[in-house]
Scaffold this active site. Structure first.
Site, PDB file in Angstrom:
ATOM      1  CG  ASP A 219     -31.105 -19.380  16.040  1.00  0.00           C
ATOM      2  OD1 ASP A 219     -30.162 -19.293  15.226  1.00  0.00           O
ATOM      3  OD2 ASP A 219     -32.247 -18.964  15.781  1.00  0.00           O
TER       4      ASP A 219
ATOM      5  CE1 TYR B  54      -3.085   7.186   5.004  1.00  0.00           C
ATOM      6  CE2 TYR B  54      -4.253   5.498   3.764  1.00  0.00           C
ATOM      7  CZ  TYR B  54      -3.149   5.903   4.484  1.00  0.00           C
ATOM      8  OH  TYR B  54      -2.107   5.040   4.695  1.00  0.00           O
TER       9      TYR B  54
ATOM     10  CG  HIS C 248      -1.409   1.228   1.752  1.00  0.00           C
ATOM     11  ND1 HIS C 248      -2.157   2.076   0.985  1.00  0.00           N
ATOM     12  CD2 HIS C 248      -1.286   1.815   2.977  1.00  0.00           C
ATOM     13  CE1 HIS C 248      -2.464   3.144   1.721  1.00  0.00           C
ATOM     14  NE2 HIS C 248      -1.945   3.002   2.919  1.00  0.00           N
TER      15      HIS C 248
HETATM   16  P1  FAD Z   1       3.542  -5.881  12.872  1.00  0.00           P
HETATM   17  O1  FAD Z   1       3.684  -4.517  13.327  1.00  0.00           O
HETATM   18  O2  FAD Z   1       4.058  -6.208  11.510  1.00  0.00           O
HETATM   19  O3  FAD Z   1       4.194  -6.822  13.928  1.00  0.00           O
HETATM   20  C1  FAD Z   1       4.461  -8.182  13.667  1.00  0.00           C
HETATM   21  C2  FAD Z   1       5.763  -8.509  14.312  1.00  0.00           C
HETATM   22  O4  FAD Z   1       6.033  -9.891  14.217  1.00  0.00           O
HETATM   23  C3  FAD Z   1       6.905  -7.789  13.656  1.00  0.00           C
HETATM   24  O5  FAD Z   1       7.480  -6.948  14.589  1.00  0.00           O
HETATM   25  C4  FAD Z   1       7.821  -8.908  13.217  1.00  0.00           C
HETATM   26  O6  FAD Z   1       9.167  -8.564  13.345  1.00  0.00           O
HETATM   27  C5  FAD Z   1       7.415 -10.029  14.128  1.00  0.00           C
HETATM   28  N1  FAD Z   1       7.731 -11.337  13.560  1.00  0.00           N
HETATM   29  C6  FAD Z   1       7.282 -11.847  12.409  1.00  0.00           C
HETATM   30  N2  FAD Z   1       7.814 -13.066  12.185  1.00  0.00           N
HETATM   31  C7  FAD Z   1       8.598 -13.340  13.236  1.00  0.00           C
HETATM   32  C8  FAD Z   1       9.406 -14.448  13.596  1.00  0.00           C
HETATM   33  N3  FAD Z   1       9.510 -15.524  12.822  1.00  0.00           N
HETATM   34  N4  FAD Z   1      10.083 -14.381  14.761  1.00  0.00           N
HETATM   35  C9  FAD Z   1       9.990 -13.290  15.567  1.00  0.00           C
HETATM   36  N5  FAD Z   1       9.228 -12.220  15.277  1.00  0.00           N
HETATM   37  C10 FAD Z   1       8.547 -12.246  14.126  1.00  0.00           C
HETATM   38  N6  FAD Z   1      -3.405   0.918  10.123  1.00  0.00           N
HETATM   39  C11 FAD Z   1      -4.182   1.857  10.680  1.00  0.00           C
HETATM   40  O7  FAD Z   1      -4.935   1.559  11.584  1.00  0.00           O
HETATM   41  N7  FAD Z   1      -4.167   3.149  10.235  1.00  0.00           N
HETATM   42  C12 FAD Z   1      -3.354   3.542   9.235  1.00  0.00           C
HETATM   43  O8  FAD Z   1      -3.353   4.700   8.851  1.00  0.00           O
HETATM   44  C13 FAD Z   1      -2.535   2.575   8.622  1.00  0.00           C
HETATM   45  N8  FAD Z   1      -1.752   2.924   7.594  1.00  0.00           N
HETATM   46  C14 FAD Z   1      -0.876   2.021   7.096  1.00  0.00           C
HETATM   47  C15 FAD Z   1       0.015   2.438   6.120  1.00  0.00           C
HETATM   48  C16 FAD Z   1       0.967   1.570   5.642  1.00  0.00           C
HETATM   49  C17 FAD Z   1       1.930   2.024   4.610  1.00  0.00           C
HETATM   50  C18 FAD Z   1       1.004   0.240   6.140  1.00  0.00           C
HETATM   51  C19 FAD Z   1       2.022  -0.733   5.654  1.00  0.00           C
HETATM   52  C20 FAD Z   1       0.097  -0.180   7.078  1.00  0.00           C
HETATM   53  C21 FAD Z   1      -0.861   0.702   7.562  1.00  0.00           C
HETATM   54  N9  FAD Z   1      -1.783   0.312   8.527  1.00  0.00           N
HETATM   55  C22 FAD Z   1      -2.582   1.247   9.104  1.00  0.00           C
HETATM   56  C23 FAD Z   1      -1.929  -1.098   8.943  1.00  0.00           C
HETATM   57  C24 FAD Z   1      -1.169  -1.352  10.222  1.00  0.00           C
HETATM   58  O9  FAD Z   1       0.077  -0.812  10.152  1.00  0.00           O
HETATM   59  C25 FAD Z   1      -1.036  -2.837  10.498  1.00  0.00           C
HETATM   60  O10 FAD Z   1      -2.242  -3.494  10.274  1.00  0.00           O
HETATM   61  C26 FAD Z   1      -0.580  -3.078  11.932  1.00  0.00           C
HETATM   62  O11 FAD Z   1       0.561  -2.321  12.215  1.00  0.00           O
HETATM   63  C27 FAD Z   1      -0.267  -4.530  12.170  1.00  0.00           C
HETATM   64  O12 FAD Z   1       0.261  -4.690  13.451  1.00  0.00           O
HETATM   65  P2  FAD Z   1       0.845  -6.092  13.903  1.00  0.00           P
HETATM   66  O13 FAD Z   1       1.329  -5.939  15.273  1.00  0.00           O
HETATM   67  O14 FAD Z   1      -0.119  -7.140  13.600  1.00  0.00           O
HETATM   68  O15 FAD Z   1       2.025  -6.367  12.863  1.00  0.00           O
HETATM   69  N1  THG Z   2     -34.181 -24.868   9.647  1.00  0.00           N
HETATM   70  C1  THG Z   2     -33.434 -25.769  10.300  1.00  0.00           C
HETATM   71  N2  THG Z   2     -32.437 -25.393  11.099  1.00  0.00           N
HETATM   72  C2  THG Z   2     -32.131 -24.078  11.254  1.00  0.00           C
HETATM   73  C3  THG Z   2     -32.898 -23.102  10.620  1.00  0.00           C
HETATM   74  C4  THG Z   2     -33.936 -23.516   9.776  1.00  0.00           C
HETATM   75  N3  THG Z   2     -31.101 -23.717  12.038  1.00  0.00           N
HETATM   76  C5  THG Z   2     -30.606 -22.382  11.990  1.00  0.00           C
HETATM   77  C6  THG Z   2     -31.726 -21.391  11.919  1.00  0.00           C
HETATM   78  N4  THG Z   2     -32.624 -21.760  10.827  1.00  0.00           N
HETATM   79  C7  THG Z   2     -32.471 -21.447  13.215  1.00  0.00           C
HETATM   80  N5  THG Z   2     -33.562 -20.516  13.283  1.00  0.00           N
HETATM   81  C8  THG Z   2     -34.861 -20.878  13.476  1.00  0.00           C
HETATM   82  C9  THG Z   2     -35.740 -19.928  13.953  1.00  0.00           C
HETATM   83  C10 THG Z   2     -37.053 -20.262  14.251  1.00  0.00           C
HETATM   84  C11 THG Z   2     -37.494 -21.551  14.040  1.00  0.00           C
HETATM   85  C12 THG Z   2     -36.645 -22.474  13.501  1.00  0.00           C
HETATM   86  C13 THG Z   2     -35.306 -22.156  13.229  1.00  0.00           C
HETATM   87  C14 THG Z   2     -38.875 -21.929  14.413  1.00  0.00           C
HETATM   88  N6  THG Z   2     -39.360 -21.458  15.560  1.00  0.00           N
HETATM   89  C15 THG Z   2     -40.698 -21.769  16.020  1.00  0.00           C
HETATM   90  C16 THG Z   2     -41.230 -20.569  16.805  1.00  0.00           C
HETATM   91  O1  THG Z   2     -40.461 -19.818  17.347  1.00  0.00           O
HETATM   92  O2  THG Z   2     -42.427 -20.445  16.813  1.00  0.00           O
HETATM   93  C17 THG Z   2     -40.753 -22.989  16.845  1.00  0.00           C
HETATM   94  C18 THG Z   2     -40.160 -22.893  18.219  1.00  0.00           C
HETATM   95  C19 THG Z   2     -40.428 -24.105  19.057  1.00  0.00           C
HETATM   96  O3  THG Z   2     -41.403 -24.802  18.840  1.00  0.00           O
HETATM   97  O4  THG Z   2     -39.596 -24.329  19.956  1.00  0.00           O
HETATM   98  O5  THG Z   2     -39.517 -22.662  13.719  1.00  0.00           O
HETATM   99  O6  THG Z   2     -34.629 -22.708   9.129  1.00  0.00           O
HETATM  100  N7  THG Z   2     -33.686 -27.062  10.128  1.00  0.00           N
END
Ligand code: FAD
Ligand code: THG
Length: 813
Positions: free
Chosen positions: A541, A255, A224
């Site tokens: 659920d 940005y 990036h």
């Molecule tokens: P890192 O900071 O990369 O840390 C990972 C660490 O793991 C590193 O220090 C590395 O050395 C260590 N490591 C890896 N492998 C090993 C190993 N084998 N042994 C020991 N250590 C290891 N985010 C925002 O929120 N706002 C922004 O504006 C923004 N801008 C960005 C701009 C740029 C140019 C870039 C590149 C990123 C930007 N990001 C931004 C994203 C953000 O920087 C990252 O998502 C964030 O820093 C990740 O943090 P992290 O701790 O997961 O990774």
């Molecule tokens: N069918 C089947 N499994 C499911 C769903 C489905 N699992 C995930 C999700 N959908 C679960 N959600 C619901 C929500 C409501 C009901 C069934 C699955 C339902 N409720 C009745 C009621 O509230 O009146 C009966 C309740 C009861 O008698 O206890 O029918 O679509 N297989």
């Protein structure tokens, strides 16, 4: 009690925050290793410009950003602050973006962070470098700002160190050691560190570390572009690092941030530049900054041209430095958190921005120390959420690159991912294509939203056209299919519903422990029940059908259900769980004429008494062996009919041949969603999540608090039952144009009080429907509230539910 021995790999902004958060919770036998120097390790955190925009379509992501802001505001290193709270401004230069900013204002308001929409003049007043002729308006979040990631890292290292945490710089992890499916330590180039828990916070190197335990971590490091101007004459004399808000110009993928009299420019408009985790340079080869690649100036050209137009003062400056910096992208844009499905004790906290880093660390620390996360609903971020195909290298690369391209795009909530498609098709797919299905996608499955073949059904019906936004991925046919389902009978493809098979002599006891109601009833019983977490939060659920003494079929919501079951399987091997979704299929046959369609096709008795509501049995439909379950998410008489994939087409054709002469139809998800909302059926993940308990979500009827033998969450629920302070509430909207989409804020007068979960037009009841989380005291039928929809306020009434067939006459008929 120092807790278990923990090794954190990576001392970037995520690893440092995690060390702080878990040591604050009493786990202090913690070692953090990093291959680079401290505190600027050479990872992504070392050069992130640190813009923190809290606005996000995900409530959880906003909440984690909010915590990061609050925490960073309290951190400093020798008086140097970790956060500069200058505010965040997103500007619109197109009409579509202006509308989009109003939608984003809705999200951030829904999630409880203060924000306001600004006129063009107000934007320019706040950010005088903007060309007034380009800007149409903006969104301001006053608490946004600039995180100083390296300072935040150092401050958190200091706090953790004081509690006894060890930080080892220049220790490269070479292997993660395991024994009997459990981690035992980490092998570094300077020796082995024993560990009970290993947390991978290795950022872009994550996939490489995860592979050491055979785990496939679906992220892609992408470059990036970030560039800095030289001095901008108009800014001469700016003595503070930042005075203007951080700025987003999403119409051009750009940005901006201040740095004294210079401007930092970030750009997402260039071609995706993915890099394999294996091709990242070593610390030595990269001279300490392996996450930085050479700046490709030609890719930045459009960004610089656009910048000089939006910020005319920049014309007097030059680009002085730039990088192609690497950070992680995922297939759905969300982080990867949690424990490996296979190796106990191996955890990841990956694909996390600086913006969410402290919140993520807090969530993962709670999850580790308490066994569940109480501050956030982490289901969207769980590393085990993916279906198998979503872990394939081809899919991961394609989706991650696509997400890079779309990072600032305006995305409709129903918009399906582009390529790669189609991935999974049900056996009915050829017939659906013949009927002109308009397909959307869910967990890889192609699902008809409606069928063009039903166009003729629209005539003569009253089907209001919604507003433009709600009319996307919509057709009046949706309304016709919904009404026709309640008039005659419809076939719905339910194949995408995740199905698990639980077997073995211990299956019944195992399921009893994991569910909120009695499920080990007679063979042929079907039970609607809840999976709860230890704190009583709803994990899912499900329906559970007992098909034989030791054989249960679970209708589930996604891969996390499979993961939850698998993790809790009894150690003695007396129960097993298997995903049978891909090898099976399902048609929901529902509507008043359903029995007339089905009964002539079979010898089995499908009369009201022959197969009662919420009972299952095996039968032949023609030559097709099916398992029939009498229940209906659309609230009509009928059955879910399951068979193996090989018989799918035959089942479809057999049912259709019988349904068509009676005026039956095939119907899609659009109708399905409208019908289930009329019936008041909740959808896990949208209406209710980990953060909600059954009582507030309106599914308390599925809890048997005094169940013998106990179940996970039972104890917590006893406490929560008495404390319902919010409720999932049904609202109706009279204006038929005003269909909302979900995530909109609810206002009581001018005060934001809650947010919409799911919504649709109710074609039977002739009103719009929106379910919303509201304070319990506002959830009284008859009360008038308003929904914030873009720049409008839509009047809505709290309604008694369900809106359709409260006496269940349809289902039990
Ligand atoms: P890192 O900071 O990369 O840390 C990972 C660490 O793991 C590193 O220090 C590395 O050395 C260590 N490591 C890896 N492998 C090993 C190993 N084998 N042994 C020991 N250590 C290891 N985010 C925002 O929120 N706002 C922004 O504006 C923004 N801008 C960005 C701009 C740029 C140019 C870039 C590149 C990123 C930007 N990001 C931004 C994203 C953000 O920087 C990252 O998502 C964030 O820093 C990740 O943090 P992290 O701790 O997961 O990774
Ligand atoms: N069918 C089947 N499994 C499911 C769903 C489905 N699992 C995930 C999700 N959908 C679960 N959600 C619901 C929500 C409501 C009901 C069934 C699955 C339902 N409720 C009745 C009621 O509230 O009146 C009966 C309740 C009861 O008698 O206890 O029918 O679509 N297989």
């Amino acid at each position: 009690m120092a807790g278990p021995r923990v090794v954190i790999i990576g001392a970037g902004v995520v690893g440092a925050a995690l060390a702080d958060e878990i040591s604050a919770r009493g786990w202090t036998d913690v070692t953090v290793v990093d291959q680079g120097p401290l505190p600027a390790t050479g990872g992504s955190s070392s050069h992130a410009p640190g813009l923190v925009f809290q606005t996000n379509s995900s409530k959880t992501m906003t909440e984690m950003a909010r915590y990061t802001v609050e925490k960073f505001c309290s951190l400093d290193v020798d008086g140097q602050p970790a956060f500069l709270q200058v505010g965040g401004l997103e500007v619109a230069t197109t009409d579509d973006r202006l509308t989009e900013l109003a939608r984003r204002h809705g999200w951030i308001t829904s999630w409880g962070v203060e924000a306001s929409l600004l006129s063009a003049d107000e934007c320019v007043e706040l950010y005088p470098l903007l060309d007034p002729s380009r800007v149409l308006g903006g969104l301001l979040v006053p608490t946004d700002g600039l995180a100083k990631a390296v300072i935040a890292v150092e401050a958190q290292i200091r706090r953790a160190t004081e509690r006894g945490v060890r930080f080892l710089a220049r220790h490269e992890v070479l292997d993660v050691v395991q024994e009997d499916g459990k981690v035992t330590g980490v092998l570094t180039d300077q020796g082995e560190l024993p560990a009970d828990i290993v947390v991978c916070c290795a950022g872009i190197w994550g996939p490489r570390i995860a592979r050491m335990v055979g785990m496939n971590l679906p992220l892609t490091p992408l470059a990036h572009q970030l560039a800095w101007t030289g001095p901008v004459p108009a800014l001469e004399g700016q003595t503070q690092e930042a005075v203007r808000p951080i700025l987003r110009h999403q119409d051009a993928d750009l940005y901006y941030r201040d740095r004294y009299d210079r401007i930092g420019i970030g750009y997402y408009g260039h071609r995706p530049m993915p890099v394999s985790a294996d091709d990242i340079l070593s610390v030595e080869a990269a001279q300490d900054m392996p996450s930085v690649m050479e700046f490709t100036e030609e890719d930045f050209e459009p960004a610089w041209t656009e910048t000089r137009s939006l910020l005319p003062a920049a014309r007097e400056a030059k680009i002085e430095e730039g990088i192609n910096g690497l950070f992680s992208f995922t297939t759905d844009g969300l982080p990867l958190l949690g424990e490996s499905p296979e190796v106990k004790g191996f955890w990841v906290a990956e694909a996390v921005w600086v913006t969410h880093s402290a919140g993520v660390a807090r969530g993962v620390a709670e999850w580790l120390v308490d066994g569940y996360c109480s501050s956030y609903d982490l289901h969207e971020c769980d590393v085990n959420r993916f279906e198998e195909h979503q872990l394939s290298p081809e899919y991961v690369l394609a989706r991650d690159c696509q997400n890079f391209v779309e990072v600032y795009d305006i995305l409709h909530p129903l918009q399906p991912s582009g390529a790669p498609r189609p991935i999974r098709t049900s056996p009915f797919h050829p017939r659906q294509e013949e009927k002109g299905a308009f397909f959307l996608e869910a967990t890889g499955w192609e699902r008809p939203q409606w069928y063009e073949a039903n166009a003729g059904l629209v005539e003569g019906r009253s089907i209001p056209t919604p507003n433009d936004w709600a009319a996307r991925y919509w057709s009046p046919i949706v309304g016709a299919e919904a009404q026709a389902t309640r008039e005659t009978v419809a076939m719905y493809d339910m194949t995408a519903l995740k199905r698990l098979e639980v077997t073995g002599p211990g299956a019944a006891a195992f399921l009893e422990r994991l569910t909120s109601s009695k499920v080990a009833k007679s063979v042929g019983s079907v039970t609607y029940t809840l999976l709860l977490d230890h704190d009583g939060g709803i994990r899912s659920d499900v329906t559970i059908a007992r098909l034989a003494r030791d054989l249960f079929q679970v209708g589930a919501n996604g891969n996390l259900d499979l993961d939850w079951f698998t993790r809790h399987l009894p150690a003695d091997g007396s129960a097993a769980v298997r995903d049978i979704t891909p090898g099976t299929c399902c048609i929901g046959l529902w509507g008043p004429l359903a029995r007339q369609v089905l009964q002539p096709l079979t010898d089995a008795d499908f009369s009201a008494d022959g197969l009662k509501y919420f009972r299952a049995k095996k039968a032949y439909i023609g030559s097709v062996p099916v398992t029939a379950m009498r229940l209906s998410y659309v609230g009509e008489l009928g059955w879910e009919l399951y068979t193996t994939a090989d018989h799918g087409l035959k089942l479809w054709d057999t049912l259709w041949a019988a349904a068509e002469p009676l005026g039956g139809i095939v119907a899609g998800r659009g109708a399905f969603n409208s019908l289930r909302l009329e019936k008041g059926y909740r959808s896990f993940g949208t209406d209710m999540t980990y953060e909600h308990d059954p009582y507030e979500a309106g599914v308390g009827f599925a809890v048997k608090l005094d169940k013998e033998g106990g179940f996970i969450g039972q104890e917590a629920l006893t406490r929560r039952k008495e404390n319902v302070s919010r409720r999932l509430t049904c609202l109706t909207i009279d204006d038929p144009q005003s269909v909302v989409m979900g995530k909109e804020p609810i206002y009581d007068g001018d005060r934001p009080v809650g947010y919409v979960t799911s919504a649709a037009y109710g074609y039977t009841i002739g009103k719009g429907i929106a379910y919303a989380w509201l304070p319990a005291e506002l959830a009284e039928p008859g009360r008038t509230l308003h929904i914030g929809y873009f720049d409008q306020r839509i009047e809505a009434q709290v309604a008694a539910e369900p809106l359709f067939d409260p006496t269940m006459s349809r289902l039990r008929g």
